[in-house]
Design a protein around this motif. Structure first.
Motif: not given
Length: 165
Positions: A38-43
């Motif tokens: 799963i690709r976890i992106t951050f903001n």
């Protein structure tokens, strides 16, 4: 507190055991090897009244359900005075929130940054392995973890409250 317990509104569940107090949380931390990563992106963002720069140190990580991950954010107080901030967070898509577990995080805790100070802030998390068994999670390949920092203040009763934007 309700959001953290239930995952409602995109709030990740804080309890590693997801309410099953009879299980050792480490039992959940077995990667589901046959599941796609799963690709976890951050903001990261700040409220308009907080003179901080707040950014994730990495764009993304890729994890298996049940696999722990460590990510970092960097906060810099760009003002000439010491400031206390408090972060809130959410996960999108919102239906993933019940499966997103933080083991350790800086959110909902006061963070004091001295004038000009820069600090790294870790978040240690995992996607519950049950994610792989939930048919409603099928097709979800990317999850975004978002944090927003607010300037903290205290109300007349001494309770911490974010300053309105």
């Amino acid at each position: 507190m309700i959001c953290q317990t239930t995952g409602w509104g995109g709030q990740p569940i804080k309890s590693a055991a997801h309410g099953d107090d009879t299980r050792d949380p480490s039992e959940r931390l077995r990667p589901v090897e046959d599941h796609p990563r799963i690709r976890i992106t951050f903001n990261g963002s700040t409220s308009d009244v907080l003179p901080w720069k707040f950014v994730p140190n990495q764009r993304e990580v890729r994890v298996l359900p049940g696999e722990t991950a460590l990510a970092f954010y960097t906060a810099t107080n760009t003002s000439k005075e010491d400031i206390i901030g408090v972060a809130t967070y959410s996960v999108t898509p919102g239906q993933v929130a019940p499966y997103f577990s933080k083991i350790q995080c800086f959110c909902f805790e006061e963070q004091r940054l001295n004038a000009g100070e820069t600090v790294d802030m870790p978040v240690f998390f995992y996607i519950d392995p049950e994610f792989a068994n939930d048919i409603t999670m099928k097709g979800i390949e990317t999850v975004t973890l978002s944090y927003t920092f607010f300037k903290a203040k205290y109300d007349k009763d001494g309770h911490l409250r974010p300053v309105a934007q």
